[in-house]
Enzyme design. Structure first.
Site, PDB file in Angstrom:
ATOM      1  N   PRO A   1      -0.571   1.044   6.110  1.00 25.75           N
ATOM      2  CA  PRO A   1       0.814   0.949   5.629  1.00 25.75           C
ATOM      3  C   PRO A   1       1.173   2.157   4.755  1.00 25.75           C
ATOM      4  O   PRO A   1       2.345   2.482   4.612  1.00 25.75           O
ATOM      5  CB  PRO A   1       0.829  -0.340   4.801  1.00 25.75           C
TER       6      PRO A   1
ATOM      7  N   HIS B   1     -11.574  -5.315   8.139  1.00 27.97           N
ATOM      8  CA  HIS B   1     -12.307  -5.061   6.905  1.00 27.97           C
ATOM      9  C   HIS B   1     -13.499  -4.132   7.127  1.00 27.97           C
ATOM     10  O   HIS B   1     -14.313  -3.968   6.230  1.00 27.97           O
ATOM     11  CB  HIS B   1     -12.805  -6.375   6.286  1.00 27.97           C
TER      12      HIS B   1
ATOM     13  N   GLN C   1      -7.648  -1.736  -1.018  1.00 26.90           N
ATOM     14  CA  GLN C   1      -8.696  -2.772  -1.059  1.00 26.90           C
ATOM     15  C   GLN C   1      -9.756  -2.603   0.033  1.00 26.90           C
ATOM     16  O   GLN C   1     -10.944  -2.820  -0.213  1.00 26.90           O
ATOM     17  CB  GLN C   1      -8.052  -4.150  -0.998  1.00 26.90           C
TER      18      GLN C   1
ATOM     19  N   GLU D   1       0.812  -1.217   0.000  1.00 26.55           N
ATOM     20  CA  GLU D   1       0.000   0.000   0.000  1.00 26.55           C
ATOM     21  C   GLU D   1       0.842   1.263   0.000  1.00 26.55           C
ATOM     22  O   GLU D   1       0.493   2.261  -0.629  1.00 26.55           O
ATOM     23  CB  GLU D   1      -0.960   0.001   1.190  1.00 26.55           C
TER      24      GLU D   1
HETATM   25  C1  LIG Z   1      -2.074  -4.895   4.211  1.00 30.08           C
HETATM   26  C2  LIG Z   1      -3.123  -5.674   3.464  1.00 30.08           C
HETATM   27  N1  LIG Z   1      -3.419  -5.332   2.211  1.00 30.08           N
HETATM   28  C3  LIG Z   1      -4.368  -5.992   1.518  1.00 30.08           C
HETATM   29  C4  LIG Z   1      -5.034  -7.046   2.084  1.00 30.08           C
HETATM   30  C5  LIG Z   1      -6.134  -7.794   1.296  1.00 30.08           C
HETATM   31  N2  LIG Z   1      -5.661  -9.136   0.941  1.00 30.08           N
HETATM   32  C6  LIG Z   1      -5.958 -10.189   1.709  1.00 30.08           C
HETATM   33  S1  LIG Z   1      -5.178 -11.568   1.190  1.00 30.08           S
HETATM   34  C7  LIG Z   1      -4.432 -10.776  -0.085  1.00 30.08           C
HETATM   35  C8  LIG Z   1      -3.500 -11.522  -0.997  1.00 30.08           C
HETATM   36  C9  LIG Z   1      -2.404 -12.172  -0.242  1.00 30.08           C
HETATM   37  O1  LIG Z   1      -1.579 -12.895  -1.082  1.00 30.08           O
HETATM   38  P1  LIG Z   1      -0.411 -13.809  -0.527  1.00 30.08           P
HETATM   39  O2  LIG Z   1       0.465 -13.006   0.377  1.00 30.08           O
HETATM   40  O3  LIG Z   1       0.235 -14.445  -1.695  1.00 30.08           O
HETATM   41  O4  LIG Z   1      -1.122 -14.897   0.382  1.00 30.08           O
HETATM   42  P2  LIG Z   1      -2.206 -15.975  -0.042  1.00 30.08           P
HETATM   43  O5  LIG Z   1      -3.544 -15.367   0.182  1.00 30.08           O
HETATM   44  O6  LIG Z   1      -1.956 -16.343  -1.459  1.00 30.08           O
HETATM   45  O7  LIG Z   1      -2.002 -17.111   0.889  1.00 30.08           O
HETATM   46  C10 LIG Z   1      -4.820  -9.440  -0.102  1.00 30.08           C
HETATM   47  C11 LIG Z   1      -4.390  -8.451  -1.109  1.00 30.08           C
HETATM   48  C12 LIG Z   1      -4.699  -7.378   3.403  1.00 30.08           C
HETATM   49  N3  LIG Z   1      -5.290  -8.403   4.061  1.00 30.08           N
HETATM   50  N4  LIG Z   1      -3.739  -6.703   4.059  1.00 30.08           N
END
Ligand SMILES: Cc1ncc(C[n+]2csc(CCOP(=O)(O)OP(=O)(O)O)c2C)c(N)n1
Ligand SMILES: Cc1ncc(C[n+]2csc(CCOP(=O)(O)OP(=O)(O)O)c2C)c(N)n1
Ligand SMILES: [Mg+2]
Ligand SMILES: [Mg+2]
Lengths: 334, 369, 369, 334
Positions: A98, A138, A91, A69
């Site tokens: 952040p 959220h 999102q 972010e």
């Molecule tokens: C700081 C933050 N930004 C955005 C989100 C929204 N979000 C939740 S899961 C995700 C993707 C995460 O991807 P990854 O780190 O590859 O983990 P995975 O879900 O694939 O296990 C996002 C963008 C969040 N939870 N926290």
């Protein structure tokens, strides 16, 4: 640039569709407008607010970024300084933190710091607020953080019409705008939205219901339970004026004070934690400018001073029509 | 082979500590070399005077650059007309090379926002105080240049060794790698982040090798060798503005310029608390100014006379800049509200009126006693 | 030679896609291997049921783990008694192995904070939703263990491929490198961060090589091979808890476990929008469960009968957990204010009273209509 | 643990020396207390607030960290959960923002999220406020951000005595405390400080001057110009009560309301930008709980709604005695 130019055609859209329509309209009109963020491209955004834009405008204008972010907002600062008009999506508003340093230290200050040599026209969009049974982080409503930072504007629409019109205003605004979208009502209802471009001015409240007994100030998703309460009370003979602030920075002081001078009583409804929320600021404005009209304490119906709970508890947390009704009644009967 | 394609631990040098040529000279005219010498001398003298202004109470806290002239002047000279510079707070020398008048830099450290109003035709970003935050601005601007098809434009971003520990540094380099932005990340590794030594800042052997994490090249250069700095920066800028990827190798670069800050972190700092005089002496042997001087003398580009002329000129110019900066009046209260937004909102008018009412009643002195 | 000392692009494997042994087996008892099989089957079944609960409106948004069992179960089994686990939000399998009851995990996703109240004797941190933030908590706890002289304790931290883009990831690994914290950073690289593919997340060829930036080792392991995961994690934990540095090589490690999420990011996600069925099929060929099953059958550790017994047992246990979780009553309003601070401040009493007054007047229903 | 135990010996210390003394006292008493941050070790902190601690307690308890605020606060969360009591220093409060996510998403929530299984006792110290002719970002006063976040306590002392006593309370507090130190008065004066340990309770305001005409609420560095104004006005026959809030979260509602009920008039003085500052919250509390006593609008003397300026302008920005005097007079004469 204003309502006059429209063809008169309208569509019936949900609030989130109005977001998309606003983005589409401005991207079509101005090629410097770009959308960026996590999953805004092919996926069309986790709430589908950017659906179809990537297909329409391609990789260079609808950009899926890495998951960062501060990176999103910080690079947007450089883009804006270079002449683009970035519209970064965060999102969920709970994930703006952040980027908080970039927002308060740079987005808000670039114009001032450089005495206008560099400016930072951008719109940081994020869905905010509770009530959708979402996981932790959220559901926050922390507009007070951004409203306390000079150099930013903060917009929180509550209808599809306003959403499109305010978003277009925000994108055209020469200064940065934090655009917080009430995700609880993203799809709760539809409203008529002109197909063409039009603007709703930033910084102007609107009266959703005129009344003479008490002024009820609110914004965003809380307009719904507030209107419910106000309408219910109308049947019981309490004639409340309902003002939707629409912009929380700058606040429409004039509209607030004017309504209050008429009624002498006020209730402020928002879902942010009470302590330090903008309900306090609104109260302070009222008593600074209209104390002599005041007939009852300003009643703040806010979220509680706790971390936003997981969803099993959220219905106790969020202001509802019953709580608002009670506050209005108390205020009128004071 | 490009000087960038080497082990990130392999230090690029052109001049040794005595100014003797030990590496391949960059493609650069004699005039530019002399100009670089002149700019370094100017930066050094400016620095000395600025520190003394602060000591005399004529200026606020000031971050000296002495020891770091080669890194600044060498890299700034490598920039093309369309390139942009993103400084931190210590690159007065580089900013001057790119067109920021000396009096403006002084004004800034004298507490005037006007010092940050970069002239319209100068593409230097305002001073960035929060560490590493400017790396993202530089990446974003580079990205915008690329999106807008301005293929001749690259962005040079300065930051310190300490800055590499911040999250923003990571995000900036990662975005640059993913989007192939025309970026040159230039780390002024002056061995210290205030009192924290480089080895304590990260366990990575070099800062240059951090580029591995972002999929592009990192290179270590002797940051007290102006010609080596010029050369490496020039190559990195060329790589950044090469024809579009993937065919061409248009990629960002991380440059680690190894150098030393001779003086205090800022005038508010006392380095004797945390480092030895001996260490300072060791690095003073690498002083870029005598090194380039001796190179220029050997090549017949400078002699006693021309050097004296430069010294005199530099002294005059700095003196003039000081006079000019000190002649600027304290800004009026409205400057507080100026350019917070494009248009002053109502509450600003009210707040300004509050100040004006007090001034009318008590005079301006009431704010300054 | 340690399996950690290799090129970070060199994938560690013990079992091939058919479960045949292609690498050196870890030092592990047959019983543990069977237990790992059982835990993977349980995790898969739990996942299926959880998704279906969500579909039926009996649970909120849920992040499925199917495909990622080997990474979770293999690594969790490598932990010693004193080690701690720092999950993100997807590691229900690993958390179960470490002692978090299934019904608690369900409760959490049913929106009850009680689900995050990890039992006292279980050293698993609560679910971390903000991406990458837990990497710092893990580093800090590891650092604290080291400062307190708890030399047998290491911290295993999970995060995704997307998480490596966040500043916190960078800061966590950098601190770990500088302070030699007993840390194992375990990246569940499942190829996707919601809709963003791994290649778009960073230009670095592997995630493992990012360790170079922090001065410690990175290793890539087949994250769908439970035995390889076990082996690599075990070695990394041993390295983390070796006698104190600098003599010993006690250092953190970054593990990149290459794997795939078979299902949606969460139940709110529709992966068909951004990825091909074909890609999913390709990765399904690496499914860890049949791989370990076939290895176990070959070694005579499992047969039809024992597998059926495991299936039945797992089905029963998950069904029980669901029943138990669903029997928990909705928390009362006071739970809102509980443990915000150790002692409830006055304003909380007032605010609770506000809710109670409404409940008294209108009944609880007024909040739920 | 309280004043009783002291030997009765006192030292005359500046406020920053009292910080150091408080740290020294608690580090001596509890080996789980550690200090960490940028330049806190050998250098003794850029304001010398940790001077001598590294020599006394060594590398393992006085830790120079890499330059990364999120790293500092985020690792401190893990340390606290593991049983240490970290006291991270952020060099200036304007540099807390990179750690904002860790502060609001984790520091404030760990206890709540884990229902008490894990707690986060830590004290984040940072010098705040303007007036020292410092560079950009070195002068902010953004306590409102932290006071709006449930789960945190926010302390802002104004005397050497309170500083040591409140810091010791903060370190012993089971919950996280943001401890904002008024750097303008770090060395402005000395005060008697007991050599031994003692505590000043968090959440309790103190009356610096009793009066009956008007209540003046303030905290931190603004106590000085406020007291100047109040004393000046006393000579002119205006009898102001001056309350130093000392803690801004939780606010001492009782003290605020009680004083206001006595005087019926109030001025709030702080240096944060006015809009959204805690002056609004205090105003709202007053009118919620004591409207019927109110005889004049609550007058907010705050910073202006602008980014904190570079130092050539800061004297116009910061509330001074003349501005405060004027506001008090207006309030009394309303
Ligand atoms: C700081 C933050 N930004 C955005 C989100 C929204 N979000 C939740 S899961 C995700 C993707 C995460 O991807 P990854 O780190 O590859 O983990 P995975 O879900 O694939 O296990 C996002 C963008 C969040 N939870 N926290
Ligand atoms: C985010 C942030 N944290 C802390 C500071 C305070 N500070 C100013 S300069 C500095 C050290 C910077 O070191 P380095 O990056 O090596 O640059 P140098 O000063 O050596 O040129 C610190 C800690 C700051 N300006 N910004
Ligand atoms: Mg440095
Ligand atoms: Mg992933």
């Amino acid at each position: 640039m204003s309502t006059q130019e429209t063809t008169g055609q309208t569509q019936s859209l949900t609030l989130v569709q109005a977001v998309r329509d606003g983005l589409y309209t401005e991207m079509s009109a101005d090629e410097d407008v770009i959308v960026m963020g996590e999953d805004v491209g092919k996926n069309g955004g986790v709430f589908r607010a950017t659906e179809g834009l990537w297909e329409q405008f391609g990789d260079d204008r609808v950009i899926d970024t890495p998951l960062a972010e501060s990176g999103i907002v910080g690079t947007a600062v450089g883009m804006a300084a270079y002449g683009l008009k970035p519209v970064p999506e965060i999102q969920f508003s709970g994930f703006m933190y952040p980027a908080f340093d970039q927002i308060v230290s740079h987005v808000a200050r670039l114009r001032n710091r450089s005495r206008g040599r560099f400016t930072c026209p951008m719109v940081i969009r994020a869905p905010y607020g509770g009530g959708i049974r979402a996981p932790e982080h959220h559901s926050e409503s922390k507009e007070a953080f951004y409203a306390h930072e000079a150099g930013l504007k903060v917009v929180m629409p509550s209808t599809p019409y306003d959403t499109k019109g305010l978003l277009i205003s925000a994108i055209r605004d020469p200064d940065p705008v934090i655009f917080l979208e009430p995700k609880l009502i993203y799809r709760a209802f539809r409203g008529d939205v002109p197909e063409d471009e039009y603007t709703v001015p930033i910084g102007e409240a609107t009266t959703r219901r005129e009344g003479s007994d008490v002024s009820v100030f609110t914004y965003g998703a809380m307009t719904r339970p507030t209107m419910e309460a106000v309408e219910e009370l109308a049947e019981e003979g309490i004639d409340a004026e309902m003002i939707d602030l629409r912009t929380v920075s700058p606040l429409d002081r004039e509209a607030i004070v004017e309504s209050f001078k008429k009624t002498g009583r006020a209730v402020v409804v928002n879902e942010a934690p009470k302590t330090g929320s903008l309900a306090g600021e609104i109260t302070a404005i009222i008593q600074e400018e209209a104390l002599l009209y005041q007939e009852a304490p300003v009643n703040r119906v806010s979220g509680f001073d706790v971390p936003y709970p997981l969803y099993a508890l959220e219905d106790y947390y969020l202001p509802n029509a019953a709580r608002i009704t009670k506050a209005i009644t108390e205020t009128v009967e004071f | 082979m490009s000087v960038l394609e080497r082990d990130p631990g392999d230090l690029v040098q052109v001049l040794d500590e005595d100014g003797a040529v030990v590496g391949e000279l960059p493609d650069i005219g004699d005039e530019t070399i002399v100009q670089m010498y002149r700019d370094m001398v100017l930066a050094r003298h400016f620095d000395k005077r600025a520190v003394s202004l602060q000591r005399q109470g004529r200026m606020g806290t000031y971050p000296p650059l002495s020891g770091q002239e080669a890194a600044q002047i060498g890299s700034a000279h490598a920039l093309g007309d369309d390139d942009w510079l993103f400084p931190s707070y210590r690159e007065h020398g580089a900013s001057f090379v790119r067109g920021i008048p000396l009096d403006q830099t002084l004004l800034y450290w004298m507490g005037h926002e006007a010092g940050n109003k970069v002239p319209d035709d100068v593409n230097v970003f305002p001073v960035a105080v929060p560490i590493a935050t400017q790396t993202l601005h530089a990446t974003g601007a580079a990205w915008a240049a690329s999106l807008k098809g301005d293929t001749d434009t690259a962005m040079l971003c300065y930051f310190g060794d300490g800055a590499t520990s911040e999250g923003d540094f990571h995000e900036a380099l990662n975005f640059a790698g993913v989007f192939d932005t025309p970026s040159v990340f230039f780390c002024n590794n002056n061995q210290w982040a205030i009192s924290v030594p480089r080895e304590h800042q990260t366990a990575s052997e070099t800062i240059a090798q951090k580029a591995t994490a972002y999929g592009f090249e990192g290179v270590q250069v002797d940051g007290m060798d102006p010609l080596a700095v010029y050369k490496v920066t020039r190559e990195a800028l060329e790589k950044a503005t090469a024809a579009a990827p993937p065919d061409s190798g248009r990629r960002p670069t991380l440059i680690e310029a190894v150098q030393y800050r001779f003086g205090a972190h800022t005038t508010a700092d006392d380095p004797s608390v945390y480092r030895d005089a001996e260490e300072v002496e060791r690095w003073q042997a690498k002083d870029p100014i005598p090194r380039l001087e001796s190179f220029c003398r050997d090549r017949g580009l400078l002699d006693d006379e021309s050097i004296e002329a430069i010294d005199t000129d530099v002294t005059d110019r700095v003196a003039e800049a000081i006079e000019s900066a000190e002649s600027v009046a304290r800004p009026l209260p409205e400057a507080l509200f100026e350019s917070v937004y494009e248009t002053m909102p109502d509450r600003h008018h009210d707040q300004l009126a509050e100040i004006e009412a007090l001034r009318a009643e008590h005079g301006d002195e009431v704010f300054f006693e």
